[in-house]
Motif scaffolding. Structure first.
Motif, PDB file in Angstrom:
ATOM      1  N   HIS A  39       0.842  -1.196   0.000  1.00  0.00           N
ATOM      2  CA  HIS A  39       0.000   0.000   0.000  1.00  0.00           C
ATOM      3  C   HIS A  39       0.873   1.240   0.000  1.00  0.00           C
ATOM      4  CE1 HIS A  39      -3.444   2.597   0.990  1.00  0.00           C
ATOM      5  NE2 HIS A  39      -2.505   3.321   1.578  1.00  0.00           N
ATOM      6  N   HIS A  41       1.716   5.390  -2.240  1.00  0.00           N
ATOM      7  CA  HIS A  41       1.270   6.477  -3.126  1.00  0.00           C
ATOM      8  C   HIS A  41       2.389   6.988  -4.023  1.00  0.00           C
ATOM      9  CE1 HIS A  41      -2.578   6.695  -0.978  1.00  0.00           C
ATOM     10  NE2 HIS A  41      -1.844   6.326   0.056  1.00  0.00           N
ATOM     11  N   ARG A 197      -9.016   2.644  -5.643  1.00  0.00           N
ATOM     12  CA  ARG A 197      -9.501   3.492  -4.540  1.00  0.00           C
ATOM     13  C   ARG A 197     -10.702   4.304  -5.018  1.00  0.00           C
ATOM     14  NH1 ARG A 197      -6.378   6.304   0.262  1.00  0.00           N
ATOM     15  NH2 ARG A 197      -7.904   7.854   0.889  1.00  0.00           N
ATOM     16  N   ASP A 417       3.018   3.096   2.980  1.00  0.00           N
ATOM     17  CA  ASP A 417       1.995   4.122   2.693  1.00  0.00           C
ATOM     18  C   ASP A 417       2.619   5.462   2.287  1.00  0.00           C
ATOM     19  OD1 ASP A 417      -0.468   5.312   2.393  1.00  0.00           O
ATOM     20  OD2 ASP A 417      -0.879   5.500   4.523  1.00  0.00           O
TER      21      ASP A 417
HETATM   22 ZN    ZN Z   1      -2.532   5.389   1.765  1.00  0.00          ZN
END
Ligand code: ZN
Length: 471
Positions: A39, A41, A197, A417
């Motif tokens: 997970h 970005h 998402r 993350d």
């Molecule tokens: Zn996240």
């Protein structure tokens, strides 16, 4: 003051000599394992295009909300840090002066995970051996800039050097995933997968919701103004994401509210949401229903579901107005799981084919709600300490509060993350060290044999993430 930058080999380990020796032995087993990052970005375009990163400030300072929330709290404006304004108004453009401003305020990060991650990045990734200060800022900037221009610092080379086995990015269902398509076609063996998402198309309070839902209809050829077409459109995009390697969905709702409403109520809420006439309470109901719908779809397509609730987003309206989302002014808030998740769990909680991974920004829920829930329902697992708690103290507290009720095997290893690509090894290293430190205490207190602890250390550092995320 000592100007040398060094990383102590026993950092984050217990100071007690018995425990420290055990932690050292456990860590030796896991330190070099590949990184599984299920997970995060990072930008898939980096790996698709494999162009050099432009400069140290654009790579390490400007995109990092951990960095500028701290600087902002001490009077440094986001304009001075080069953060783009939504109105295109003037901000600092010179990366070197942004870097120097950052360096001048570096002491603010003492004792924070940002300092620990940054030291690791400077030392391990760029070979810097001098502490970052106002005086050393220029030299360190030059060193990093020179590195970034060399092929061995291009995104794909760093990915390989970091020993990343798989890296997940995060996208809206409206995203055509062009970079992922390009990546897969390129023949490069690095594995980068998208994550579905759907917040922009399932949250009536998301900016542009109605237009987003219409766009979903255009992309999928479904009439998304009708409940059944809307659900088919969402399912269609899930299949597309899965075809590009996605194994998970992610849901950033403000609360963990789930609902299980009648079909006519769902139809009515969708109509109201699209016409902009939905009340805040109804919007919450709609989002709650969509979590249950997503769980149902997960049973069909096998995507693992992640729920990341509890952030009061854009708490500071002045910053939000000028700079938009994700600018360091999201604040954790109290979260209820026991009551809110019940409608979803009543439907699907006993189904072992489903995996729902829960995260929290409310540490008070670990032992009271989350560990008992995950320690009972077959469909639930606990995500690692997240965001503000992605820190040595946060991880330690998490293991202490969760393990006795949920064990290790209802948790899913570590998530970094992050948007800050060069810090990925640093973050995983901190997690591995803190887990080894926790295990070392159990061994030293004769609550766990060292050979069992060694197996758990491997699971926490590598196997559980692969297993839970089906990677
Ligand atoms: Zn996240």
């Amino acid at each position: 003051m000592d100007k040398t930058l060094s990383l102590h080999e026993d950092r984050f380990f217990p100071s007690d000599p018995t425990q420290r020796a055990i932690a050292q032995r456990l860590y030796a087993e896991v330190r070099a394992l590949p990184i599984v990052s299920p997970h995060g970005h990072t930008d898939p375009q980096w790996f698709a295009d494999n162009k050099p990163f432009t400069d140290p400030a654009t790579l390490l300072v400007i995109p990092d909300h951990y960095v500028y929330r701290m600087l902002y709290s001490q009077g440094v404006t986001l304009e001075m840090l080069g953060v783009p304004r939504t109105d295109g108004g003037p901000v600092e453009k010179d990366p070197r002066s942004i870097w120097k401003l950052f360096a001048r305020h570096w002491h603010l990060f003492r004792g924070t995970p940002t300092q620990m991650w940054f030291h690791h990045v400077l030392h391990e990734v760029f070979g810097v051996r001098e502490k970052l200060t106002q005086e050393s800022a220029d030299g360190i900037y030059d060193r990093i800039a020179e590195c970034l221009a060399r092929p061995e610092f291009f995104p794909r080379a760093l990915f390989e050097r970091f020993n990343i086995e798989v890296l997940s990015t995060t996208e809206s269902p409206l995203d055509p995933l062009l970079h992922h398509v390009k990546l897969h076609a390129s023949g490069w063996k690095g594995r980068v997968v998208p994550t579905y998402r759907p917040d922009p198309v399932v949250d009536p309070e998301f900016a542009g919701f109605a237009g987003n839902v219409l766009r979903l209809g255009e992309i999928t050829g479904e009439d998304t103004t009708m409940w059944s077409g809307y659900l088919r459109g969402l399912a269609d995009r899930r299949r597309f994401f899965a075809s590009q390697g996605a194994t998970a969905t992610d849901h950033g709702h403000a609360s963990a509210v789930t609902c299980d409403l009648s079909r006519s109520r769902c139809e009515d809420l969708l109509t109201r949401a699209l016409s902009g006439k939905i009340t805040p309470v109804e919007a919450q109901e709609f989002r709650g229903q969509m979590l249950t719908e997503m769980a149902r779809m997960s049973l069909e397509d096998g995507l693992v579901m992640q729920i990341h609730p509890g952030a009061f987003r854009n708490h500071n309206p002045a910053v939000f107005r000028t700079f938009g989302l994700d600018k360091g002014c999201d604040i954790p808030t109290r979260t209820d799981y026991v009551h809110n998740l019940k409608p979803l769990l009543d439907r699907f909680g006993n189904d072992r084919r489903l995996t729902v991974i829960l995260f929290t920004l409310d540490e008070s829920t670990y032992s009271r709600e989350l560990a008992p829930l995950a320690g009972h329902y077959p469909a639930l697992k606990l995500g690692p300490a997240w965001w503000f708690y992605d820190s040595p103290e946060g991880m330690r507290f998490y293991r202490e509060r969760v393990t006795e009720t949920a064990g290790f095997y209802n948790t899913v290893g570590f998530n970094d993350d992050t948007r800050a690509f060069p810090s990925i090894p640093a973050r995983h290293d901190v997690a591995r060290r803190v887990d080894c430190a926790f295990l070392a205490r159990l061994v030293a207190e004769h609550r766990l044999d060292e050979d069992e602890a060694r197996e758990v250390a491997l699971d926490l550092a590598y196997r559980l993430a692969k297993q839970a995320y089906r990677l």
